[in-house]
Each structure stands twice: as C-alpha cells, then as structure tokens.
Scaffold this motif. Structure first.
Motif, PDB file in Angstrom:
ATOM      1  N   GLU A 240       0.834  -1.201   0.000  1.00  0.00           N
ATOM      2  CA  GLU A 240       0.000   0.000   0.000  1.00  0.00           C
ATOM      3  C   GLU A 240       0.867   1.249   0.000  1.00  0.00           C
ATOM      4  OE1 GLU A 240      -3.441   1.940  -0.485  1.00  0.00           O
ATOM      5  OE2 GLU A 240      -3.189  -0.237  -0.418  1.00  0.00           O
ATOM      6  N   LYS A 244       1.121   4.049  -3.038  1.00  0.00           N
ATOM      7  CA  LYS A 244       0.925   5.492  -2.868  1.00  0.00           C
ATOM      8  C   LYS A 244       2.137   6.260  -3.379  1.00  0.00           C
ATOM      9  CE  LYS A 244      -2.231   5.204   1.086  1.00  0.00           C
ATOM     10  NZ  LYS A 244      -2.442   5.520   2.515  1.00  0.00           N
ATOM     11  N   GLU A 247       1.950   6.334  -7.084  1.00  0.00           N
ATOM     12  CA  GLU A 247       0.944   7.297  -7.544  1.00  0.00           C
ATOM     13  C   GLU A 247       1.489   8.721  -7.490  1.00  0.00           C
ATOM     14  OE1 GLU A 247      -2.377   6.506  -5.053  1.00  0.00           O
ATOM     15  OE2 GLU A 247      -3.056   4.757  -6.207  1.00  0.00           O
ATOM     16  N   LYS A 248       2.232   9.024  -6.407  1.00  0.00           N
ATOM     17  CA  LYS A 248       2.838  10.353  -6.284  1.00  0.00           C
ATOM     18  C   LYS A 248       3.873  10.570  -7.380  1.00  0.00           C
ATOM     19  CE  LYS A 248       2.293  10.842  -1.265  1.00  0.00           C
ATOM     20  NZ  LYS A 248       3.021  10.949   0.034  1.00  0.00           N
TER      21      LYS A 248
END
Length: 305
Positions: A240, A244, A247-248
């Motif tokens: 997870e 993230k 995604e950043k």
C-alpha cells in the motif's frame, strides 16, 4: 500411517520419536534405488559433498549410521534423512573411474523404512525433525533451512492449523535464534517484494495480466505457492505504501510532462528560452533589451522603444 500432530510435538517430541522407532523397520537397500527428496533443504555445497565422498572412500566402514526412507509407489525409496551421505556415495559410484582403487565404493546402506507420510506437510516435518541442521554457521545456510520451516507454517496457516507467531515458532522448531529468524523473514519479504515490483511494472507496460501474479512470483523467486500467499498477506502494508509512492511519482511525472509541453509552446511563441519550475514559476530568458521588448509585445504588455 504416522500422524504428526504439530501442537503435541512441541510438548512431547520424545513420544513421537519413540512412536517412530516402534513403527520403523531396518533393511539393507541399494543406493541406486534411493531418491533424493526434493523437499530437503539444499544446504551442502558441491565441495562439501566431494570432501565427504573422499572421506567415505578412504574409510574402513563407510556409512554405518542408518538413513531414513519410505517406499514409493514405484518400489523406490524416498529419503527423509541422510541426504549428504547418499550424495557422497553416489558421487563415488559415478566417479569410480577417476578413483585410485585404494578405497571402498559403497553401493548399499542400512535404512530405517517408515510408512509413507500422509501429506507434504508431514513429510517436510519428518525431514526437518530427522536431520540435524543446528550447526549451520552462515546466514545463507540458515536461510535455506528457514525456508522449508516457513513453508510448513504456510501450509498450516492455509489449513487453519497454525496458532502463535511465525518467528517464535520457527526459532523454537529450528533451533535458530529469534534474531536470525527475524532476519530471514525480512529477506524473504524483500525478495518477494522485489519481484512483485518487477511484476507491477510489466503489468503497467501491458506485458502481463494481474491474474499472472502468483505464477510469476513462483517462477522468479523459486518459492512454493503457499509461502508466496502468506508473504503477500504480510506485505499488504508495504504494498500500500509503495502504491501510494508510485501514484505520487506518476503525478510528478505527469506534471513534469505538462510543464515541458507548456515550456516548449512558450519557447516557440516568444522565440526565446522559457523554463517552468515545479512551483509554477515561469522564467523567460532574454539575451538583449530588443528581445525583451519583443517578448513584452507578444504577451500584450506596453514597452518603451
């Protein structure tokens, strides 16, 4: 059929060993009829086997201690203990033409013949129980021993038979310290995570489907399916966080591309070099006052001749 109860084992290992002793029978079997068990941890190096083979060749008695096997459906014998001894004997048999004839080549051994284990979990436990791996002195060797213990735990978890903590259980069963087992668990997770990231990149490129994940990880890590499944559940939080971060990073790359497009358009329109920083600051480089005046004119601002 021997039925191993792992919870009882921790409390009364002597009783199980005594039960095995009551049920086993000893016989002399040919080395050519013995199968090396694929579940056995491959800890001995080729050099270790060659050195031990030489020792047996020049020994008066050869292998005296009985190995442990069970009879397979095709009449062969599957090893449960004595892998190094059998490998060494096989080495001498296969390299007989290279030997000087001064020693003995052993072709038969004494064997304790047990009933075939009921399942893979029992078979793995028998291998781990019958072999003494406590003298391992390198982390690599200890990690090789750790993996089958983890696989046993993984099977137990899958069958809802495991209670307790993995690290404490493996440390107690294997004789390795909690710190070493903890380091092994970290390495296992890191290895799986590394390949998982490779898989995700392949999926993003369109080279693989999400449904290929388990097969990909089994192939690239050489780990059993049950081990992979349990490690993935332990990696949920890590996955997870990585997701993230990805995604950043993707958002940053997207913004960077947008800045590049806008910068290129400005350069063409203003006929000069323009740079856009991540905080949306636009820098226009003009080499002369004339160029500056041209830029100001193009963006609709007043300027002095």
């Amino acid at each position: 059929m021997i039925d191993f109860n792992l919870e009882e084992y921790d409390e009364s290992s002597d009783e199980i060993i005594n039960e095995i002793n009551r049920m086993k029978k000893t016989d002399t079997i040919s080395i050519k009829d013995i199968i090396l068990n694929p579940l056995n941890p491959e800890i001995d190096s080729d050099e270790d086997i060659r050195e031990f083979a030489d020792k047996l060749y020049h020994s008066k008695d050869g292998v005296i201690e009985s190995i442990t096997v069970y009879k397979t459906d095709n009449g062969k014998y599957m090893l449960l203990s004595g892998h190094k001894r059998i490998k060494a004997c096989r080495y001498n048999i296969e390299h007989e033409y290279e030997l000087d004839g001064s020693g003995n080549i052993q072709k038969v051994v004494f064997a304790n013949i047990l009933d075939k284990p009921a399942n893979i979990k029992d078979e793995m436990n028998m291998i781990l129980d019958f072999n003494d791996y406590r003298r391992l002195d390198t982390f690599e060797a200890k990690y090789k021993l750790f993996l089958p213990y983890y696989q046993v735990v993984a099977i137990m978890i899958k069958q809802n038979e495991f209670k307790g903590r993995i690290r404490e259980y493996i440390a107690k069963r294997s004789g390795m310290g909690l710190k070493v087992v903890g380091e092994c668990i970290k390495k296992l997770k890191d290895d799986v995570l590394k390949q998982l990231l490779v898989f995700q990149k392949e999926v993003n490129k369109g080279n693989m489907q999400l449904s290929d994940k388990k097969d990909f990880l089994i192939k690239t890590t050489n780990l059993p399916a049950e081990t992979i499944e349990i490690v993935l559940t332990k990696l949920k939080d890590d996955i997870e966080i990585i997701k993230k971060d990805e995604e950043k990073q993707l958002e940053k790359e997207k913004m960077k591309r947008q800045y590049k497009y806008i910068s290129d358009d400005l350069c063409k329109y203003l006929d000069t070099k323009c740079v856009i920083s991540p905080n949306n600051k636009i820098t226009i480089n003009c080499g002369s006052i004339e160029q500056l005046n041209q830029v100001l004119k193009k963006i609709g601002l007043k300027y002095d001749e």
